[in-house]
Motif scaffolding. Structure first.
Motif, PDB file in Angstrom:
ATOM      1  N   TYR A  11       0.750  -1.062  -0.138  1.00  0.00           N
ATOM      2  CA  TYR A  11      -0.020  -0.058   0.186  1.00  0.00           C
ATOM      3  C   TYR A  11       0.975   1.268  -0.042  1.00  0.00           C
ATOM      4  O   TYR A  11       1.493   1.513   1.012  1.00  0.00           O
ATOM      5  CB  TYR A  11      -0.714  -0.034   1.098  1.00  0.00           C
ATOM      6  N   ILE A  14       4.006   1.258   2.519  1.00  0.00           N
ATOM      7  CA  ILE A  14       4.150   0.000   3.412  1.00  0.00           C
ATOM      8  C   ILE A  14       4.176  -1.370   2.459  1.00  0.00           C
ATOM      9  O   ILE A  14       3.040  -1.423   1.424  1.00  0.00           O
ATOM     10  CB  ILE A  14       2.872  -0.255   4.297  1.00  0.00           C
ATOM     11  N   ALA A  16       2.810  -4.791   2.740  1.00  0.00           N
ATOM     12  CA  ALA A  16       2.027  -5.565   3.785  1.00  0.00           C
ATOM     13  C   ALA A  16       2.351  -7.078   3.505  1.00  0.00           C
ATOM     14  O   ALA A  16       1.991  -7.859   4.594  1.00  0.00           O
ATOM     15  CB  ALA A  16       0.433  -5.185   3.686  1.00  0.00           C
ATOM     16  N   THR A  35      -1.208 -12.761  14.107  1.00  0.00           N
ATOM     17  CA  THR A  35      -1.741 -11.540  14.998  1.00  0.00           C
ATOM     18  C   THR A  35      -2.397 -10.393  13.861  1.00  0.00           C
ATOM     19  O   THR A  35      -2.105 -10.410  12.755  1.00  0.00           O
ATOM     20  CB  THR A  35      -0.497 -10.866  15.753  1.00  0.00           C
ATOM     21  N   ASN A  36      -2.783  -9.419  14.317  1.00  0.00           N
ATOM     22  CA  ASN A  36      -3.564  -8.386  13.754  1.00  0.00           C
ATOM     23  C   ASN A  36      -2.447  -7.690  13.017  1.00  0.00           C
ATOM     24  O   ASN A  36      -1.215  -7.183  13.711  1.00  0.00           O
ATOM     25  CB  ASN A  36      -4.022  -7.224  14.804  1.00  0.00           C
ATOM     26  N   GLY A  37      -2.759  -7.113  11.564  1.00  0.00           N
ATOM     27  CA  GLY A  37      -1.877  -6.531  10.984  1.00  0.00           C
ATOM     28  C   GLY A  37      -0.749  -7.306  10.211  1.00  0.00           C
ATOM     29  O   GLY A  37       0.292  -6.780   9.550  1.00  0.00           O
ATOM     30  N   ALA A  38      -0.735  -8.681  10.276  1.00  0.00           N
ATOM     31  CA  ALA A  38       0.130  -9.570   9.725  1.00  0.00           C
ATOM     32  C   ALA A  38       0.203  -9.555   8.353  1.00  0.00           C
ATOM     33  O   ALA A  38       1.074  -9.777   7.705  1.00  0.00           O
ATOM     34  CB  ALA A  38      -0.003 -10.887  10.261  1.00  0.00           C
ATOM     35  N   GLY A  39      -1.066  -9.093   7.802  1.00  0.00           N
ATOM     36  CA  GLY A  39      -1.124  -9.173   6.172  1.00  0.00           C
ATOM     37  C   GLY A  39      -1.923 -10.240   5.745  1.00  0.00           C
ATOM     38  O   GLY A  39      -2.060 -10.336   4.429  1.00  0.00           O
ATOM     39  N   LYS A  40      -2.770 -10.720   6.606  1.00  0.00           N
ATOM     40  CA  LYS A  40      -3.773 -12.067   6.029  1.00  0.00           C
ATOM     41  C   LYS A  40      -5.069 -11.418   5.304  1.00  0.00           C
ATOM     42  O   LYS A  40      -4.857 -12.104   4.198  1.00  0.00           O
ATOM     43  CB  LYS A  40      -4.351 -12.577   7.437  1.00  0.00           C
ATOM     44  N   THR A  41      -5.456 -10.302   5.638  1.00  0.00           N
ATOM     45  CA  THR A  41      -6.466  -9.828   4.656  1.00  0.00           C
ATOM     46  C   THR A  41      -5.910  -9.387   3.509  1.00  0.00           C
ATOM     47  O   THR A  41      -6.578  -9.447   2.219  1.00  0.00           O
ATOM     48  CB  THR A  41      -7.150  -8.817   5.625  1.00  0.00           C
ATOM     49  N   SER A  42      -4.796  -8.750   3.502  1.00  0.00           N
ATOM     50  CA  SER A  42      -4.200  -8.245   2.144  1.00  0.00           C
ATOM     51  C   SER A  42      -3.855  -9.379   1.215  1.00  0.00           C
ATOM     52  O   SER A  42      -4.089  -9.321   0.175  1.00  0.00           O
ATOM     53  CB  SER A  42      -2.821  -7.696   2.301  1.00  0.00           C
ATOM     54  N   GLU A  83     -13.813  -9.765   5.662  1.00  0.00           N
ATOM     55  CA  GLU A  83     -13.639  -9.522   7.064  1.00  0.00           C
ATOM     56  C   GLU A  83     -14.962  -8.521   7.428  1.00  0.00           C
ATOM     57  O   GLU A  83     -14.959  -7.666   6.600  1.00  0.00           O
ATOM     58  CB  GLU A  83     -12.145  -8.846   7.191  1.00  0.00           C
TER      59      GLU A  83
HETATM   60  N1  LIG Z   1      -5.916   0.153   2.528  1.00  0.00           N
HETATM   61  C1  LIG Z   1      -4.855   0.011   3.313  1.00  0.00           C
HETATM   62  N2  LIG Z   1      -3.860   1.144   3.176  1.00  0.00           N
HETATM   63  C2  LIG Z   1      -2.825   1.334   3.914  1.00  0.00           C
HETATM   64  N3  LIG Z   1      -2.392   0.152   4.783  1.00  0.00           N
HETATM   65  C3  LIG Z   1      -3.177  -0.917   4.782  1.00  0.00           C
HETATM   66  C4  LIG Z   1      -4.431  -0.919   4.099  1.00  0.00           C
HETATM   67  N4  LIG Z   1      -4.861  -2.285   4.681  1.00  0.00           N
HETATM   68  C5  LIG Z   1      -3.891  -2.689   5.400  1.00  0.00           C
HETATM   69  N5  LIG Z   1      -3.078  -2.012   5.633  1.00  0.00           N
HETATM   70  C6  LIG Z   1      -1.830  -2.127   6.266  1.00  0.00           C
HETATM   71  O1  LIG Z   1      -1.330  -3.495   5.843  1.00  0.00           O
HETATM   72  C7  LIG Z   1      -0.951  -4.387   6.829  1.00  0.00           C
HETATM   73  C8  LIG Z   1      -1.448  -5.708   7.065  1.00  0.00           C
HETATM   74  O2  LIG Z   1      -2.945  -5.403   6.971  1.00  0.00           O
HETATM   75  P1  LIG Z   1      -4.019  -6.496   6.988  1.00  0.00           P
HETATM   76  O3  LIG Z   1      -3.791  -7.446   5.721  1.00  0.00           O
HETATM   77  O4  LIG Z   1      -5.452  -6.120   6.876  1.00  0.00           O
HETATM   78  O5  LIG Z   1      -3.481  -7.482   8.119  1.00  0.00           O
HETATM   79  P2  LIG Z   1      -4.481  -8.528   9.044  1.00  0.00           P
HETATM   80  O6  LIG Z   1      -5.582  -8.960   8.080  1.00  0.00           O
HETATM   81  O7  LIG Z   1      -3.565  -9.781   9.337  1.00  0.00           O
HETATM   82  O8  LIG Z   1      -4.972  -8.009  10.302  1.00  0.00           O
HETATM   83  C9  LIG Z   1      -1.146  -3.744   8.261  1.00  0.00           C
HETATM   84  O9  LIG Z   1      -0.017  -2.841   8.744  1.00  0.00           O
HETATM   85  C10 LIG Z   1      -2.101  -2.539   7.780  1.00  0.00           C
HETATM   86  O10 LIG Z   1      -1.931  -1.327   8.573  1.00  0.00           O
END
Ligand SMILES: Nc1ncnc2c1ncn2[C@@H]1O[C@H](COP(=O)(O)OP(=O)(O)O)[C@@H](O)[C@H]1O
Ligand SMILES: [Mg+2]
Lengths: 238, 294
Positions: A11, A14, A16, A35-42, A83
């Motif tokens: 992003y 960053i 991710a 954990t939270n912020g690991a990048g799973k959703t990405s 999510e």
């Molecule tokens: N739309 C976005 N813009 C900028 N940074 C993002 C965005 N979505 C997620 N991030 C960053 O990418 C990293 C991974 O996020 P995410 O994939 O949501 O992790 P998880 O699902 O494991 O909690 C985090 O540091 C988050 O802050």
């Protein structure tokens, strides 16, 4: 069925997701924990084509689908339960289900699927004319799982389906996931409830700050000391 | 009493035209989050197209249909070349772009047709006056109301009963979830522009059919007023747009009709005052609870 090689997602500044590789075989439940912020959703959003990878490849049923838009991946049978559920809150339960079948033009097939899904989740039939925003969290989660099934997709990506639900409902959701597997679906599951996820999985990937730190089957991951202390310990305190 | 009723008829007429334009604003806004300031100028495009076609001796009904189609095509082309490449650049960029498109359309029209007023001569049938009790109402008045009512019914049908309508409501409700369903947002955006521009074209044609005179700037003030109507009603809500259009038209007509002449000419100022007042009390507009905000 699904093979992800060296995936990188950023992003703006960053990064991710870093060099993530994973594979899912037909009929498996594969979990991605971390954990939270690991990048799973990405990772999941990139698989669906909602966001585009910087580099790496995604192979689905032998076809390179890297960078395809979401309407192309859904057409090929990859469907996501996002999510935070993401129901269409101002639309009825029935309309939500129909939207799941947006790319399925066979009306008879849709009708049959609605029947099957309402058999599986009778509450969706009882509340079919209710606005989805009025449902409880657990009911909304059933709705979005039903909505995903409407697409007829074979690979279901579940992003934290138990998020914010009461323990009893969480249990119910995990039972539903097992049922999806029995129906022949293939599942890639992202979860914070690590122990429960490991228990039902054929394979587990552990993600940390954008990277896959560990991979293994349910027994090796479940027994591994550092995983126990970091994820399963943390899991119990939440 | 007669004056009062005549004012009501005028307000319904103006409200119907504002409604057509305001609904178009709202549809495009609810799908794209774009406030399309070139929307009003599409009315001008429709009227000039109709005028040219009529000068070519094309029968009126056919000319109207062609003028609507030309307007829709132009709207879809502007979407393709001006807005689509900038979709991910944020709302501000899109708004500025739409202002640029607006100015461009007006300039082209000036360059080709000149800045002077022209007159649109609709077939005499439309200007016939019908006697109702104590007064006469032109056929055009009924046509305007009928066009608006039929447009709203057709639109309601599209939104409730068709696949593209379902997709439009889904995007408005939750655009991320709509992406996950495999809805191709680009195709739906094109449909939104098509529907919105068809409504604008009908508004422009009926408006000029009634008030006769037109020029390259005709769409600007009308567009702004319809935009205000849409905001008053709640931007993104179609019922809100229609409601806002009639509220605005009634207030405007009655200000002009009943206030002393010395201040009645400031009716446009009142329009903006109403907007400010409504937004102070209800920042999301009258029916705007669910309007998309990002
Ligand atoms: N739309 C976005 N813009 C900028 N940074 C993002 C965005 N979505 C997620 N991030 C960053 O990418 C990293 C991974 O996020 P995410 O994939 O949501 O992790 P998880 O699902 O494991 O909690 C985090 O540091 C988050 O802050
Ligand atoms: Mg997440």
């Amino acid at each position: 069925m699904l093979k992800v090689n060296e995936l990188n997602v950023s992003y703006k500044e960053i990064r991710a997701v870093r060099n993530v590789s994973l594979s899912v075989e037909r009929g498996e439940i594969v979990s991605l924990i971390g954990t939270n912020g690991a990048g799973k959703t990405s990772v999941l959003r990139t698989l669906s084509g909602i966001i585009k990878p910087e580099s790496g490849s995604i192979i689905y049923n032998g076809e390179d689908i890297t960078g395809l838009d979401a309407h192309e991946t859904v057409k090929r049978g990859i469907v996501q339960v996002p999510e935070g559920r993401q129901v269409f809150s101002t639309m009825t339960v029935r309309e939500n289900l129909l939207l799941g079948a947006y790319l399925v033009k066979d009306k008879k097939l849709n009708k049959k699927r609605i029947e099957e899904i309402e058999n599986m989740f009778p509450i969706l039939s009882e509340r079919k004319n209710m606005l989805a925003g009025k449902l409880s969290g657990g009911e909304q989660q059933m709705l979005v799982i039903g909505r995903a099934l409407m697409s007829g997709g074979e690979l279901i990506l579940l992003d934290e389906p138990s998020l914010g639900l009461a323990p009893k409902v969480v249990e119910e959701i995990f039972n539903i996931i097992i049922k999806l597997k029995q129906m022949g679906k293939t599942i890639l599951l992202v979860e914070q409830h690590a122990q429960e996820a490991i228990d039902i999985s054929d394979k587990v990937y552990v993600m940390e700050t954008g990277e896959i730190k560990k991979a293994g089957n349910a027994t090796t991951i479940g027994d591994s000391e550092d995983i126990r202390s970091i994820y399963l310990g943390a899991d119990k305190t939440t | 009493m007669n004056f009062f009723i005549a004012e009501i008829i005028n307000a319904i007429k103006l409200g119907s035209i504002y409604a057509l334009i305001a609904i178009g604003y709202s549809i495009v806004y609810s799908i794209l989050g774009l406030i399309n300031f070139a929307h009003g100028d599409l009315m001008m495009v429709a009227v000039y197209s109709l005028w040219v076609l009529m000068n070519l001796k094309i029968p009126f009904a056919l000319a109207v249909i062609l003028a609507v189609i030309i307007t829709m095509l132009l709207a879809i082309i502007t979407e393709r070349v001006a807005y689509r490449p900038l979709l991910n650049n944020g709302e501000e960029t899109l708004i500025i772009t739409s202002l640029a498109v607006s100015i461009l359309l007006q300039s082209i029209s000036q360059a080709v047709f000149g800045i002077d007023n022209k007159a649109l001569k609709v077939p005499v049938f439309f200007t016939k006056r019908i006697q109702i009790a104590d007064f006469t109402v032109s056929v055009m008045n009924f046509v305007i109301l009928a066009v608006t009512i039929v447009s709203v019914i057709v639109l309601a049908f599209i939104l409730k009963k068709t696949r593209i309508g379902l997709a439009m409501r889904a995007i408005k409700d939750n655009s991320l979830a709509a992406d996950f369903m495999g809805i191709n947002r680009k195709a739906v955006i094109v449909a939104a522009f098509g529907i919105g521009s068809a409504l604008a074209a009908l508004a422009g044609i009926t408006y000029t059919g009634e008030y006769v005179s037109f020029d390259p700037q005709m769409g600007f003030m009308l567009g702004i007023k319809a935009f205000i109507a849409a905001v008053i009603g709640g931007l993104g809500s179609i019922t809100g747009a229609a409601l806002g259009a009639f509220v605005l038209a009634f207030l405007e007509i009655f200000f002009a009709g009943y206030l002393p002449d010395s201040i009645a000419s400031y009716q446009t100022v009142f329009v903006f005052l109403i907007l400010i007042l409504v937004l102070l009390v209800r920042p999301d507009g009258l029916l705007g609870k669910n309007a998309k905000r990002s």
